[in-house]
Design a protein around this motif. Structure first.
Motif, mmCIF file in Angstrom:
data_model
loop_
_atom_site.group_PDB
_atom_site.id
_atom_site.type_symbol
_atom_site.label_atom_id
_atom_site.label_comp_id
_atom_site.label_asym_id
_atom_site.label_seq_id
_atom_site.Cartn_x
_atom_site.Cartn_y
_atom_site.Cartn_z
ATOM 1 N N ASN A 142 -7.501 -19.480 -3.740
ATOM 2 C CA ASN A 142 -6.721 -20.327 -2.839
ATOM 3 C C ASN A 142 -5.312 -20.566 -3.382
ATOM 4 O OD1 ASN A 142 -6.075 -23.566 -2.481
ATOM 5 N ND2 ASN A 142 -6.615 -22.571 -0.558
ATOM 6 N N GLU A 147 -3.739 -19.468 0.985
ATOM 7 C CA GLU A 147 -4.397 -19.300 2.271
ATOM 8 C C GLU A 147 -5.793 -19.922 2.200
ATOM 9 O OE1 GLU A 147 -2.817 -18.358 4.772
ATOM 10 O OE2 GLU A 147 -1.264 -16.928 4.177
ATOM 11 N N THR A 148 -6.399 -20.111 3.356
ATOM 12 C CA THR A 148 -7.738 -20.686 3.429
ATOM 13 C C THR A 148 -8.770 -19.704 2.871
ATOM 14 O OG1 THR A 148 -7.141 -22.020 5.346
ATOM 15 C CG2 THR A 148 -9.485 -21.609 4.998
ATOM 16 N N GLU A 166 -8.942 -25.216 2.332
ATOM 17 C CA GLU A 166 -7.912 -24.862 3.301
ATOM 18 C C GLU A 166 -6.585 -24.526 2.627
ATOM 19 O OE1 GLU A 166 -7.232 -27.453 6.567
ATOM 20 O OE2 GLU A 166 -9.144 -26.976 7.523
ATOM 21 N N SER A 167 -5.799 -23.735 3.324
ATOM 22 C CA SER A 167 -4.441 -23.425 2.909
ATOM 23 C C SER A 167 -3.596 -24.700 2.922
ATOM 24 C CB SER A 167 -3.840 -22.386 3.854
ATOM 25 O OG SER A 167 -2.445 -22.289 3.660
ATOM 26 N N ARG A 169 -0.557 -24.676 3.721
ATOM 27 C CA ARG A 169 0.534 -24.440 4.671
ATOM 28 C C ARG A 169 0.264 -25.163 5.993
ATOM 29 N NH1 ARG A 169 2.135 -18.032 3.939
ATOM 30 N NH2 ARG A 169 1.790 -17.923 1.683
ATOM 31 N N ARG A 172 -2.077 -22.555 9.441
ATOM 32 C CA ARG A 172 -3.150 -22.026 8.599
ATOM 33 C C ARG A 172 -4.413 -21.829 9.434
ATOM 34 N NH1 ARG A 172 -2.633 -27.475 7.803
ATOM 35 N NH2 ARG A 172 -4.519 -28.732 8.144
ATOM 36 N N SER A 249 -8.878 -11.579 8.165
ATOM 37 C CA SER A 249 -9.517 -11.990 6.915
ATOM 38 C C SER A 249 -9.908 -10.782 6.082
ATOM 39 C CB SER A 249 -10.750 -12.856 7.187
ATOM 40 O OG SER A 249 -11.722 -12.136 7.906
ATOM 41 N N VAL A 267 -10.839 -14.583 2.287
ATOM 42 C CA VAL A 267 -9.533 -15.194 2.529
ATOM 43 C C VAL A 267 -9.242 -15.032 4.010
ATOM 44 C CG1 VAL A 267 -7.063 -15.165 2.023
ATOM 45 C CG2 VAL A 267 -8.706 -14.596 0.216
ATOM 46 N N VAL A 269 -6.520 -15.707 7.189
ATOM 47 C CA VAL A 269 -5.063 -15.781 7.306
ATOM 48 C C VAL A 269 -4.659 -15.723 8.782
ATOM 49 C CG1 VAL A 269 -2.904 -14.670 6.589
ATOM 50 C CG2 VAL A 269 -4.921 -14.513 5.121
ATOM 51 N N ARG A 273 0.645 -13.282 9.394
ATOM 52 C CA ARG A 273 0.987 -13.201 7.961
ATOM 53 C C ARG A 273 0.218 -12.090 7.256
ATOM 54 N NH1 ARG A 273 1.167 -19.188 7.709
ATOM 55 N NH2 ARG A 273 -0.814 -19.287 6.558
#
Length: 298
Positions: A142, A147-148, A166-167, A169, A172, A249, A267, A269, A273
């Protein structure tokens, strides 16, 4: 890739009855195999032999042990495995079904793990602190990618997300903690399915057609098998809006048979991104992290 639809701080996402008890009779009778043959292939007892064994209880437990080695059971298999009449096997299965330890597929009539059995497995997994053991590694991923990230567990053809971070950002992918998804629609599920032998995979997916969640979901067993070939070569699985629009992901599974259940890291996303370079970078990061974390899971 398509424009991401995932998720801001203000709009969380979602992806989204038995035979009578008796003392076993060691003398073979008509219709029953000799005791040694009947015990062939069963788990060896790890405790002291009981003074007054209850055969019906032992047989029910042996059915559960057998189910741990196979994805599904049929009445004739259970009858042959236990060396009992089909009517006795049926009564044992009926009691396990009643208590929720198995369920019966309405189409194939095969017996599969039930919610009580998977619930026990999940509860034991929690008490063994596997999530606590893996949490520092999940945290590291993470922090490395911002990212999540999730830990997922395979339950038949379903993946359940048992941990998440969680991310940080604003835009997210939101946590899927506690959610379940079709395994073939997620990178996490596909990573774990790729570790199964081909015959086991076909037992899990006996039909050619598969249900999907999005327009990008895998919808045939042939397509799934082709995808799994690529996962085995790469060492990681990917998903491009296959479980939820706007979400991509990458996932890597822990080595099979290291745990009583199958586990994977992913992960997740926003699709905007994710590019091929990022996908490869995250895959390599996950492969290295899982290899290191696996050493703790003996």
């Amino acid at each position: 890739m398509k424009k991401s639809t995932a998720v801001t701080d203000s709009m969380p996402a979602s992806d989204t009855s038995s035979a009578p008890d008796s003392v076993p009779d060691p003398t073979p009778t008509a219709g029953r195999r000799p005791r040694a043959a009947r015990n062939a292939g069963t788990a060896v007892g790890v405790g002291p032999a009981p003074q007054y064994p209850i055969e019906s209880v032992d047989n029910a437990l042996r059915i559960l042990l057998l189910l741990g080695e196979r994805d599904e059971l049929r009445l004739t298999e259970v009858s042959d495995f236990l060396g009992v009449a089909s009517s006795t096997a049926h009564r044992l299965l009926a009691m396990l079904h009643y208590r929720g330890f198995i369920r019966q597929d309405p189409r194939s009539k095969a017996y599969l793990p039930g919610t009580a059995l998977t619930g026990v497995a999940f509860s034991i997994l929690q008490r063994f602190d596997v999530r606590d053991t893996l949490r520092p590694f999940l945290q590291r991923v993470n922090e490395a990618v911002a990212e999540t990230v999730h830990t997922g567990m395979l339950e038949g053809t379903t993946v359940r997300f048992i941990d998440a971070i969680e991310s940080p950002r604003a835009v997210r992918v939101a946590s899927r903690l506690g959610q379940s998804k079709p395994a073939h629609c997620t990178s996490t599920g596909k990573a774990m399915l790729a570790q199964l032998p081909d015959d086991e995979l076909r037992r899990l997916y006996p039909d050619e057609q598969l249900e999907g969640l999005t327009a990008n979901s895998i919808r045939s067993r042939e397509e799934l098998e082709h995808e799994i070939e690529g996962i085995r070569r790469r060492g990681y699985a990917t998903s491009d809006e296959e479980s939820e629009e706007g979400v991509a992901s990458v996932a890597v599974a822990f080595p099979a048979r290291r745990l009583p259940v199958q586990i994977a890291f992913n992960v997740a996303v926003p699709v905007g991104r994710m590019d091929r370079a990022g996908e490869r970078r995250m895959g390599e990061l996950l492969v290295g992290t899982v290899e290191e974390a696996s050493r703790l899971l003996h």
